[in-house]
Design a protein around this motif. Structure first.
Motif, short mmCIF file in Angstrom:
data_model
loop_
_atom_site.label_atom_id
_atom_site.label_comp_id
_atom_site.label_asym_id
_atom_site.label_seq_id
_atom_site.Cartn_x
_atom_site.Cartn_y
_atom_site.Cartn_z
N LEU A 1 0.83 -1.21 0.00
CA LEU A 1 0.00 0.00 0.00
C LEU A 1 0.86 1.25 0.00
N ASP A 2 1.81 1.32 0.92
CA ASP A 2 2.67 2.51 1.02
C ASP A 2 3.48 2.72 -0.26
N ARG B 1 0.47 3.57 -3.20
CA ARG B 1 -0.73 4.36 -2.91
C ARG B 1 -0.82 5.60 -3.78
N ASP B 2 0.25 6.37 -3.87
CA ASP B 2 0.21 7.62 -4.61
C ASP B 2 -0.09 7.40 -6.09
N LEU C 1 -3.96 6.56 -6.32
CA LEU C 1 -4.77 7.75 -6.07
C LEU C 1 -4.60 8.78 -7.17
N ILE D 1 -8.76 2.14 -3.79
CA ILE D 1 -7.81 1.26 -3.11
C ILE D 1 -8.54 0.44 -2.06
N GLY E 1 -6.67 7.07 2.01
CA GLY E 1 -6.93 6.65 0.64
C GLY E 1 -7.63 5.31 0.52
N ILE E 2 -7.78 4.58 1.62
CA ILE E 2 -8.43 3.26 1.58
C ILE E 2 -9.94 3.46 1.61
#
Length: 375
Positions: A109-110, A113-114, A117, A123, A163-164
Motif C-alpha cells: 500500500l505505502d 498508494r500515490d 490515487l 484502493i 486513501g483506503i
C-alpha cells in the motif's frame, strides 16, 4: 445433450444454455440486493463468451496483469484486481486497466498508494478474518495457519488508512452461504470499526451460488445486513458459480489393458487437462457411469502420459468399454482451460461452444506450435 460422436477428442465443450442458466441466477441476486457480481477469471476465462457474461453481471476480477488486461479488453466493465504482491514494472499498466486495486500488505500500500490515487482509482486492503470454514483442503484455505493471504487483525494498522475506501476478504471454496455468514460474523468482530470508515466491501469468491442446494436467501440476507448496517457497496467475485456444470470434456478410449482391474487409456489427462483431479483431489462426474462396483463393469481411467499417478479414477458402466468409445466428463468448464498444460507434449483440447439449438461452434483449436511456443 451433446452429440459426442461429432466431436474430435480431446475437447472442452461449453454449454451456452447452462451458462445462461447460471447467469440468470446471479443476475437475480444483483437485482434483488443491489450488489455487484464479478467474474473471477482465475476459474473461467474463456473470453469468447465474455460479451454474453457481461449482459448479466457487473464485470471481472483478476489476479495480475494478464487477467487484468483480458477483462479490460474483452468485457470492458468493472475490473478489480488483487495480488499477493505487485511487480513494480507492471503496476502502472495494471492501474490503467482496473477500477479497484486491492493490496495484501501495508508495505505494498505505502509503495503504490500515490500512483493509484493519482490515477483516480479506488484502493482496498485484503483482510484475513482468521475464520477457517473448510475441512481437508488447506491448499485452498486462505485462513489456514501460516496463510500469506490477507492482513490479520493484530497486524492491521488502523492509523494508516489514508486513501483506503474498501476491504476485501476471500475465505471460501465451493461453499454455501452458511459459511459466508460465519465468516462475516468474524469480519465484523475483528474489523467492524474499520468497516464503519469504508465505502465498499468485497466478499471474494468460493460462493457456489448456482448449485442446486445453495441457500440464496441467506446470501442475500448477508448482503443486505452489511449494506444497511455500514452503508457499504457489496461486491462478490465467484468464478465457479458462473460456469458451474456448464462444460464438458470429451475423450476417447485408446486402449484397454489389465492389471488388478481393467484400465482404459484415454486421450485426455488428469495432470494436463483437469489438474484439480490430482490437486484437490476431485472426482469429476462422468455421463452414464457409476461409482466403482456400482454397475456391472468397472474400469480405472488413465492417461497416455508417463506419470504413473495420472489416473482420473474408477468408474463403472452397464456395458463393457470398447476401444474407440467416447466418454463425456461433466463440470469441465471451471479450473480446466485456465490450468491445463502440455506435459509430455500432450495436445491441448479444442474448445467448442454448444449453442442452445445444438449447433457446435469451434472457438479454439491447438497444434504443435502451441506446445512449442510454451517452451
Amino acid at each position: 445433450m451433446i452429440d459426442k460422436e461429432k466431436i474430435k477428442t480431446p475437447c472442452y465443450v461449453i454449454d451456452e444454455e447452462k451458462l445462461i442458466h447460471n447467469l440468470e441466477i446471479l443476475k437475480g441476486v444483483q437485482e434483488r440486493t443491489g450488489c455487484k457480481i464479478l467474474l473471477a477469471q482465475k476459474a473461467f476465462s474463456c473470453y469468447h463468451v465474455y460479451n454474453l457474461i457481461g449482459n448479466y453481471i457487473s464485470g471481472t476480477a483478476c489476479s495480475g496483469l494478464y487477467e487484468a488486461r483480458l477483462g479490460y479488453e474483452k468485457m470492458g466493465k468493472e475490473n478489480h484486481v488483487f495480488s499477493a504482491a505487485y511487480r513494480e514494472s507492471e503496476i502502472d499498466e495494471i492501474i490503467s486497466y482496473c477500477d479497484h486495486i486491492i493490496f495484501n500488505s501495508f508495505g505494498q500500500l505505502d509503495k503504490y498508494r500515490d500512483k493509484v490515487l493519482g490515477a483516480g482509482k479506488k484502493i482496498g486492503l485484503r483482510i484475513n478474518p482468521e475464520c477457517s470454514t473448510q475441512e481437508g483442503h488447506e491448499i485452498y484455505d486462505p485462513c489456514s495457519p501460516k496463510s500469506r493471504l490477507g492482513i490479520i487483525d493484530k497486524n492491521f494498522d488502523r492509523s494508516n488508512l489514508y486513501g483506503i475506501t474498501g476491504l476485501h476478504f476471500h475465505t471460501l471454496c465451493e461453499q454455501n452461504s452458511d459459511d459466508l455468514k460465519k465468516t462475516l460474523d468474524a469480519v465484523e468482530e475483528k474489523f467492524g470499526d474499520v468497516l464503519e470508515k469504508m465505502e465498499w466491501i468485497n466478499f471474494g469468491g468460493g460462493h457456489h451460488i448456482t448449485r442446486s442446494d445453495y441457500d440464496i436467501p441467506l446470501l442475500e440476507g448477508c448482503i443486505k445486513h452489511i449494506q444497511e448496517k455500514y452503508g457499504l457497496e457489496v461486491f462478490l467475485e465467484p468464478g465457479e458459480a458462473v460456469a458451474l456444470n456448464a462444460g464438458y470434456l470429451v475423450t476417447e478410449v485408446l486402449d484397454i489393458i489389465e492389471n488388478d482391474m481393467p484400465i482404459a487409456i484415454l486421450d485426455t489427462s488428469a495432470a494436463c487437462h483437469m489438474p484439480d483431479v490430482l490437486e484437490m483431489p476431485y472426482r469429476p462426474p462422468l455421463q452414464d457411469s457409476g461409482k466403482s462396483g456400482e454397475k456391472q463393469y468397472t474400469y480405472r481411467l488413465g492417461s497416455q502420459t508417463c506419470l504413473a499417478g495420472d489416473s482420473i479414477g474408477e468408474y463403472s458402466f452397464d456395458n463393457p468399454l470398447n476401444i474407440g468409445d467416447k466418454l463425456v466428463f461433466g463440470d469441465m468448464a471451471i479450473y480446466s482451460m485456465v490450468k491445463n498444460n502440455t506435459f509430455n507434449g500432450m495436445p491441448l483440447p479444442s474448445i467448442i461452444l454448444n449453442k442452445p439449438d445444438g449447433n457446435l461452434v469451434t472457438l479454439k483449436t491447438f497444434c504443435y506450435d502451441d506446445f512449442k511456443s510454451r517452451l
